[in-house]
Enzyme design. Structure first.
Site, PDB file in Angstrom:
ATOM      1  N   CYS A  26       0.844  -1.194   0.000  1.00 22.84           N
ATOM      2  CA  CYS A  26       0.000   0.000   0.000  1.00 22.84           C
ATOM      3  C   CYS A  26       0.883   1.250   0.000  1.00 22.84           C
ATOM      4  CB  CYS A  26      -0.904   0.008   1.230  1.00 22.84           C
ATOM      5  SG  CYS A  26      -2.180  -1.235   1.176  1.00 22.84           S
ATOM      6  N   CYS A  73      -4.401  -7.607   7.390  1.00 23.05           N
ATOM      7  CA  CYS A  73      -4.201  -6.596   6.356  1.00 23.05           C
ATOM      8  C   CYS A  73      -5.462  -5.737   6.292  1.00 23.05           C
ATOM      9  CB  CYS A  73      -3.954  -7.298   5.028  1.00 23.05           C
ATOM     10  SG  CYS A  73      -4.147  -6.236   3.594  1.00 23.05           S
ATOM     11  N   CYS A  75      -6.224  -0.565 -16.342  1.00 20.21           N
ATOM     12  CA  CYS A  75      -5.731  -0.561 -14.955  1.00 20.21           C
ATOM     13  C   CYS A  75      -4.333   0.051 -14.897  1.00 20.21           C
ATOM     14  CB  CYS A  75      -5.764  -1.967 -14.367  1.00 20.21           C
ATOM     15  SG  CYS A  75      -4.871  -3.161 -15.348  1.00 20.21           S
TER      16      CYS A  75
END
Ligand code: SAH
Length: 388
Positions: free
Chosen positions: A20, A94, A343
């Site tokens: 992240c 997570c 994406c």
């Protein structure tokens, strides 16, 4: 008190994990950052709409992947690879992955010792369990567990499944995937179904889909509905169109568009996904759709060579973007509209440059948040053929 409740959750693994990139940044600022990034890459093609964000940006991933290993003391650990390395960062919880799936992974980790199952060692090639993948159907709640192993001999496999399902009766299928290669790919070719049907179901935009272990399926089900609705809206279908759904996966976009089109053809490289797509069409009683298995570029080239036309092309390529063969052929099929779902805004920019040089104009660029807390952004772009 109120402030505490609304405070952003902090991930203790952020530094080591690296999955992240936007950890520590307030969520609204993450959306702004993504918008700026897409805007800077695509501004030459038009204004980029604000990113459609999530109300609740946590625990959204319907697919959880854990690598199994041992730490220096010999304890079994599961987690993710440290960035740019093959060292495993142990992770217990997570913040972006489905909570139920993570629970299942923890249970599996706790069972290994008593079942005498060794984790695989990449350096020596010794051991059995490499990865565990869990996928949960957002609407169906069906759960698939994929045990990725280095060899097909799994000790007491029936008892293992029984014990696992005793703790998690929601598990509807368990698949053994055999990956005996020295590779960074998670899944191998061969599969043995240990329990259930070998796939799960999920409903999206009112259609039901079966999803096999090796088939691609969008990871953020809440936002996928928003993304697909936007894509179909951009296509502006009236019921008369011949539509192509390129890079179609298990046929989701094409099937959702099929209600408003005359005919849909889906094309996809992955054999398992095409099998899923064909069964999905049958089970949803969609009769105006068909699927071809193969490279999308080659399929489009063959269509163009046969002088065929299309009215609308949806294209949803992998991160590497589309191929020149594909883009060239699209312009020969001369669809009135192209809806490009991407994406990776960088390859999108490259491909849009190609298409806009070939008589297509960009009408709208809409980023949709699919990957909160990461630096990835999904973008759906509407292109129209310019009048000559
Ligand atoms: N539209 C689908 C899948 C998008 S992911 C969905 O929304 O779920 C991209 C898909 O492209 C994957 O299913 C992948 O298997 C497929 N793919 C990758 N390279 C391809 C190629 N050269 N030709 C056709 N399909 C390809």
């Amino acid at each position: 008190m109120e402030e505490k409740k609304n405070a952003q959750k902090v991930c203790p693994y952020a530094k080591k994990c690296g999955g992240c990139q936007y950890q520590g940044i307030p969520y609204p600022a993450q959306l702004k950052k993504k918008h700026n990034q897409v805007q800077s890459l695509l501004k030459r093609f038009g204004t980029v709409k604000p990113v459609i964000g999530m109300k609740d940006p946590y625990f959204y991933r319907n697919k959880v992947h854990a690598v199994f290993d041992r730490d220096r003391k010999g304890n079994i650990i599961s987690g993710i690879y440290e960035q740019n390395s093959h060292r495993v960062v142990p992770i217990d919880q997570c913040l972006i992955e489905d909570e139920k799936s993570q629970e299942i992974i923890r249970t599996i980790r706790g069972m290994l010792k008593s079942f005498k199952i060794k984790t695989y060692d990449e350096d020596t090639g010794y051991g059995l369990l490499r990865h565990v993948l869990v996928r949960r159907g957002f609407t169906s709640n069906e759960v698939m567990v994929v045990l990725v192993v280095a060899s097909p001999i799994f000790p007491s496999k029936n008892n293992f499944v029984k014990a696992l399902r005793k703790v998690h009766p929601e598990i509807s299928t368990v698949v053994l995937n055999i990956n005996d290669k020295n590779t960074s790919m998670v899944l191998g070719e061969r599969e043995i179904i240990l329990y259930g049907k070998g796939f799960i179901r999920d409903t999206i935009c009112g259609k039901s889909f079966r999803i096999s272990a090796k088939s691609f399926y969008q990871v953020n089900p809440v936002q996928t509905e928003i993304l697909y609705k936007k894509a179909v809206e951009f296509a502006g279908l009236t019921g008369k169109e011949k539509v192509i759904d390129a890079y179609c996966g298990i046929g989701t976009i094409g099937m959702i568009a099929s209600d408003k089109a005359k005919e849909v053809i889906g094309v996809e490289l992955n054999k398992d996904a095409v099998r899923d797509a064909r069964i999905n069409a049958r089970e949803n009683k969609v009769v105006n759709i068909s699927f071809r298995q193969g490279d999308a570029g080659e399929f489009m080239e063959a269509m163009a060579a046969a002088d065929e036309k299309a009215d609308v092309v949806f294209m949803d390529p992998p991160r590497s973007g589309s191929s020149e063969k594909f883009l060239n052929s699209v312009t020969r099929l001369a669809p009135k509209k192209i809806v490009y779902i991407s994406c990776n805004p960088e390859t999108l920019a490259r491909d849009l440059l190609f298409l806009t040089k070939k008589n297509y104009v960009v009408k709208e660029i809409q980023p949709v948040e699919m990957f909160c807390f990461t630096d990835h952004t999904e973008v759906v772009t509407w292109l129209e053929k310019a009048a000559r």
